[in-house]
Design an enzyme around this catalytic site. Structure first.
Site, PDB file in Angstrom:
ATOM      1  N   ASP A  67     -45.548 -60.162 -85.114  1.00 10.47           N
ATOM      2  CA  ASP A  67     -44.861 -61.084 -83.920  1.00 10.47           C
ATOM      3  C   ASP A  67     -44.703 -62.437 -84.540  1.00 10.47           C
ATOM      4  O   ASP A  67     -45.230 -62.549 -85.577  1.00 10.47           O
ATOM      5  CB  ASP A  67     -45.631 -61.123 -82.736  1.00 10.47           C
ATOM      6  CG  ASP A  67     -47.117 -61.125 -82.822  1.00 10.47           C
ATOM      7  OD1 ASP A  67     -47.676 -61.118 -83.927  1.00 10.47           O
ATOM      8  OD2 ASP A  67     -47.974 -60.802 -81.810  1.00 10.47           O
ATOM      9  N   ASN A 136     -56.443 -61.031 -72.729  1.00  9.80           N
ATOM     10  CA  ASN A 136     -55.999 -60.594 -71.525  1.00  9.80           C
ATOM     11  C   ASN A 136     -55.270 -58.739 -71.920  1.00  9.80           C
ATOM     12  O   ASN A 136     -54.629 -58.700 -70.930  1.00  9.80           O
ATOM     13  CB  ASN A 136     -54.965 -61.340 -71.170  1.00  9.80           C
ATOM     14  CG  ASN A 136     -53.640 -61.556 -72.099  1.00  9.80           C
ATOM     15  OD1 ASN A 136     -53.773 -60.793 -73.106  1.00  9.80           O
ATOM     16  ND2 ASN A 136     -52.600 -62.028 -71.779  1.00  9.80           N
ATOM     17  N   HIS A 138     -53.596 -57.896 -74.121  1.00 10.06           N
ATOM     18  CA  HIS A 138     -52.138 -57.923 -75.098  1.00 10.06           C
ATOM     19  C   HIS A 138     -52.435 -57.376 -76.428  1.00 10.06           C
ATOM     20  O   HIS A 138     -53.615 -57.686 -77.465  1.00 10.06           O
ATOM     21  CB  HIS A 138     -51.281 -59.235 -75.171  1.00 10.06           C
ATOM     22  CG  HIS A 138     -51.966 -60.304 -76.052  1.00 10.06           C
ATOM     23  ND1 HIS A 138     -51.668 -61.651 -75.466  1.00 10.06           N
ATOM     24  CD2 HIS A 138     -52.479 -60.173 -77.103  1.00 10.06           C
ATOM     25  CE1 HIS A 138     -52.182 -62.088 -76.703  1.00 10.06           C
ATOM     26  NE2 HIS A 138     -52.692 -61.700 -77.424  1.00 10.06           N
ATOM     27  N   GLU A 143     -47.492 -58.643 -73.369  1.00 10.76           N
ATOM     28  CA  GLU A 143     -48.489 -59.088 -72.310  1.00 10.76           C
ATOM     29  C   GLU A 143     -48.668 -58.211 -71.132  1.00 10.76           C
ATOM     30  O   GLU A 143     -47.781 -57.285 -70.870  1.00 10.76           O
ATOM     31  CB  GLU A 143     -47.818 -60.574 -71.798  1.00 10.76           C
ATOM     32  CG  GLU A 143     -47.714 -61.629 -72.900  1.00 10.76           C
ATOM     33  CD  GLU A 143     -49.051 -62.400 -73.232  1.00 10.76           C
ATOM     34  OE1 GLU A 143     -50.201 -61.661 -73.485  1.00 10.76           O
ATOM     35  OE2 GLU A 143     -49.124 -63.795 -73.473  1.00 10.76           O
TER      36      GLU A 143
HETATM   37  C1  F6R Z   1     -51.091 -61.828 -83.672  1.00  9.80           C
HETATM   38  C2  F6R Z   1     -51.090 -60.987 -82.393  1.00  9.80           C
HETATM   39  C3  F6R Z   1     -52.096 -61.152 -81.232  1.00  9.80           C
HETATM   40  C4  F6R Z   1     -53.548 -61.216 -81.619  1.00  9.80           C
HETATM   41  C5  F6R Z   1     -54.273 -61.403 -80.434  1.00  9.80           C
HETATM   42  C6  F6R Z   1     -55.870 -61.922 -80.820  1.00  9.80           C
HETATM   43  O1  F6R Z   1     -50.359 -61.485 -84.474  1.00  9.80           O
HETATM   44  O2  F6R Z   1     -50.230 -60.158 -82.130  1.00  9.80           O
HETATM   45  O3  F6R Z   1     -51.994 -59.896 -80.351  1.00  9.80           O
HETATM   46  O4  F6R Z   1     -53.882 -60.100 -82.438  1.00  9.80           O
HETATM   47  O5  F6R Z   1     -54.050 -62.613 -79.517  1.00  9.80           O
HETATM   48  O6  F6R Z   1     -56.178 -62.921 -81.666  1.00  9.80           O
HETATM   49  P1  F6R Z   1     -57.282 -63.426 -82.235  1.00  9.80           P
HETATM   50  O7  F6R Z   1     -57.406 -62.554 -83.308  1.00  9.80           O
HETATM   51  O8  F6R Z   1     -56.898 -64.702 -82.651  1.00  9.80           O
HETATM   52  O9  F6R Z   1     -58.350 -63.469 -81.266  1.00  9.80           O
END
Ligand code: F6R
Length: 241
Positions: A67, A136, A138, A143
């Site tokens: 992403d 959350n 995701h 989301e």
């Molecule tokens: C990042 C992504 C997000 C993260 C998630 C956890 O490319 O797609 O889904 O994997 O927000 O983020 P961290 O690892 O920073 O807690």
């Protein structure tokens, strides 16, 4: 789903790197899907170490970003492209033409989504997709409430995600409101998935994702329907499983 529960975040990252390294050694021309974020940082560092010290080569492998924020330039340290370059892509031997990133500065987001979708298909799909987990629920930037049949698409980020990611921006008001993400359909089409989760703050959502019902309100719950997922978690994240 297979699970590895490690005693610490760093041990989880070592396990995860072993799994990725094995996938690359088994299929040197594999396509990897790569998450950014805090969780996989040490895993990427270990892969770089394995490249430098144990001859792990990515020369035939392909990389796809999972992403990217809309409107954030690749040279911006807050962009996921920058993160992936600094932590893995620029540190190992990927061939530049085998690195596929999302053009977040595009004027035509829909066309960019379609282009990225075609690139994934042209490479024969993703062999191993590395995912983190948002607080959350995701995965990628899918989301809560997301459709389970969408491909690459533009996402409006929730306030929770904007707040969680504000730490990466010098000015928190600059956190983008939109991203481009692989959709749940692309995620489910990956041949193998590695879900790397760390920390107490992820324990409740990890429990909901893996032990609750499959529900778009917890996007990661869809991973229960994938035939080849490996969860690598530290004991804090896994404490409610
Ligand atoms: C990042 C992504 C997000 C993260 C998630 C956890 O490319 O797609 O889904 O994997 O927000 O983020 P961290 O690892 O920073 O807690």
């Amino acid at each position: 789903m297979r699970s590895v529960v490690a005693s610490s975040h760093s041990e989880a990252c070592l396990w995860a790197a072993q799994l990725v390294g094995r996938a690359v050694r088994d299929k040197p021309a594999c396509a990897l899907g790569l998450a950014a974020g805090e969780t996989p940082r040490l895993m990427y560092a270990e892969l770089v170490r394995m490249h430098r010290e144990s001859g792990l080569s990515f020369a035939q492998a392909t990389a796809f970003a999972l992403d990217e924020y809309v409107g954030v330039a690749p040279a911006d340290p807050a962009s996921f492209s920058f993160f992936l370059h600094r932590n893995l892509l620029g540190q190992v031997d990927f061939a530049p033409h085998n690195i596929y990133l999302i053009d977040a500065l595009t004027r035509d987001v829909n066309a960019e989504c379609a282009r990225y979708e075609r690139q994934i298909a042209a490479c024969g799909g993703i062999d191993l997709l590395i995912l983190g987990l948002g607080q959350n629920g995701h995965i990628g930037f899918n989301e809560p409430g997301t459709s389970f049949v969408q491909g690459v698409h533009r996402v409006g980020l929730t306030q929770a995600t904007i707040a969680a990611n504000a730490r990466h921006f010098a000015d928190p008001s600059q956190v983008p409101r939109f991203a481009i993400s692989l959709g749940i359909r692309n995620i489910l089409e990956a041949k193998k998935i590695l879900l790397l989760v760390s920390g107490k703050n992820k324990s409740e959502v990890l429990r909901l994702a893996l032990c609750g019902s499959v529900d778009p309100r917890v996007p990661a719950s869809v991973l229960q329907t994938h035939p080849d997922v490996t969860l690598v978690a530290d004991h804090e994240a896994a404490s409610l499983l």
